[in-house]
Design a protein around this motif. Structure first.
Motif, mmCIF file in Angstrom:
data_model
loop_
_atom_site.group_PDB
_atom_site.id
_atom_site.type_symbol
_atom_site.label_atom_id
_atom_site.label_comp_id
_atom_site.label_asym_id
_atom_site.label_seq_id
_atom_site.Cartn_x
_atom_site.Cartn_y
_atom_site.Cartn_z
ATOM 1 N N ILE A 4 0.851 -1.199 0.000
ATOM 2 C CA ILE A 4 0.000 0.000 0.000
ATOM 3 C C ILE A 4 0.883 1.245 0.000
ATOM 4 O O ILE A 4 1.815 1.356 0.801
ATOM 5 N N THR A 6 0.254 5.442 0.016
ATOM 6 C CA THR A 6 -0.868 6.330 0.321
ATOM 7 C C THR A 6 -0.599 7.791 -0.037
ATOM 8 O O THR A 6 0.541 8.244 0.035
ATOM 9 N N SER A 85 -5.334 6.038 11.693
ATOM 10 C CA SER A 85 -4.415 6.410 10.600
ATOM 11 C C SER A 85 -3.271 5.414 10.476
ATOM 12 O O SER A 85 -2.678 5.254 9.407
ATOM 13 N N LEU A 88 -2.870 2.490 7.823
ATOM 14 C CA LEU A 88 -2.236 2.741 6.520
ATOM 15 C C LEU A 88 -0.813 3.241 6.755
ATOM 16 O O LEU A 88 -0.539 3.864 7.789
ATOM 17 N N THR A 273 -3.577 4.188 -3.000
ATOM 18 C CA THR A 273 -4.597 4.435 -1.978
ATOM 19 C C THR A 273 -4.658 5.928 -1.674
ATOM 20 O O THR A 273 -3.651 6.531 -1.284
ATOM 21 N N TYR A 297 -10.621 6.344 0.294
ATOM 22 C CA TYR A 297 -11.326 6.423 1.580
ATOM 23 C C TYR A 297 -11.667 7.883 1.878
ATOM 24 O O TYR A 297 -10.965 8.787 1.434
ATOM 25 N N VAL A 310 -9.308 -1.063 6.695
ATOM 26 C CA VAL A 310 -8.621 -1.269 5.408
ATOM 27 C C VAL A 310 -8.849 -2.696 4.938
ATOM 28 O O VAL A 310 -8.713 -3.629 5.728
#
Length: 310
Positions: A4, A6, A85, A88, A273, A297, A310
């Motif tokens: 992932i 972000t 948070s 991620l 993401t 998101y 997630v």
């Protein structure tokens, strides 16, 4: 499993609504603290305006800009406070659509949160003054190619102000020029032309007085090197240097917002993401139109934080 990567993105003007942030204020210490700091720094109760309105006052560009940035940073602070948070990885980039760049200043570690809110207030005041001097208009044009619209703008004295997503562009300029361009866009096959509820020709040379005023303010404001690169509206490139970021904020007032390129460039750099933080879900909609394969998101209220997974 794909790693992932972000990016945090922040909405711009028009996302405000009466009641925004009230639940964050009551449920998260960090949001309450930031709203209280903002009220003190601004010298009036921004929190009361956000929670209770009236809507007309909240919509005033001098108020809405600081309100949206305050709400966005309160939502981010609450997201961090909740521990959610951490589900991620830390963002590789931050970006904001137009005004949202000021929320990104806070998120990227460039400015303390209260200072970013104060700067947004100053920007709103300068833009309101410029709009009074030279009233303008803006309109969203859906389903017309950039090439055709650029040609129409050239002929009518208009500008493309926002390159939002495939098939969604925004034009800006003097009221008469925008009306002419809107009519020509409709004749040239645009699916829809929607006038925006704004008082000025934002992101065009009509904002030059605001741009000059903002440069003076920024010259006396200390910025830190970005802890997280800020993807700039005007170039769609990542910036970390304080002087480059200040130049971007000045240029952005009179230049177009390259939102589609910003998202595409972050995806090309490995981002898969996106977390939209702040009021509404406008950016999530634009990102879906740019690339349907990425995860998106929204963090915009207490429930979205509590339900985040997630």
């Amino acid at each position: 499993m794909t790693e992932i990567k972000t990016a945090y993105v922040f909405p711009g003007q028009g996302a405000q609504f009466v009641g925004m942030g009230r639940d964050l204020y009551s449920e998260f210490h960090s949001a309450r603290e930031l709203f209280d700091l903002a009220d003190k720094a601004l010298g009036f109760s921004l929190s009361k305006l956000c929670f209770e309105g009236p809507e007309e006052d909240l919509r005033d560009t001098r108020n809405s800009q600081s309100a949206i940035v305050c709400h966005s940073l309160c939502a981010l602070a609450a997201f961090i406070e909740s521990g959610k948070s951490k589900l991620l990885p830390e963002p590789s980039f931050v970006a904001g659509h137009s005004l949202g760049e000021y929320s990104a200043l806070g998120a990227g570690g460039i400015l303390p949160y209260p200072q970013a809110i104060l700067l947004a207030r100053k920007r709103g005041e300068l833009m309101a003054e410029a709009a009074v001097k030279t009233p303008g208009a803006m309109a969203a044009v859906l389903g017309l190619s950039e090439e055709i619209l650029a040609d129409i703008c050239l002929k009518t004295g208009c500008y493309i102000a926002n390159y939002n997503s495939p098939g969604q562009l925004v034009i800006s300029g003097l009221k008469e020029a925008v009306e002419k361009a809107s009519a020509q866009a409709a004749e040239s096959g645009a699916m829809k032309v929607v006038p925006l509820q704004v008082s000025g020709g934002f992101h065009t040379p009509l904002m030059s007085p605001a741009s000059a005023g903002l440069k003076t303010v920024l010259d006396s404001t200390g910025f830190d090197t970005a802890r997280i690169p800020l993807v700039a509206n005007t170039s769609a490139s990542p910036l970390t240097n304080p002087q480059d970021i200040k130049s971007e904020l000045v240029s952005q007032l009179t230049g177009g917002v390259q939102w589609q390129k910003s998202i595409e460039n972050m995806i090309a750099a490995g981002v898969n993401t996106f977390v939209e933080i702040g009021p509404g879900k406008v950016l999530a909609g634009l990102i879906k139109r740019i690339n349907r394969s990425v995860n998106i998101y929204n963090i915009n209220d207490a429930a979205s934080i509590q339900n985040f997974s997630v």
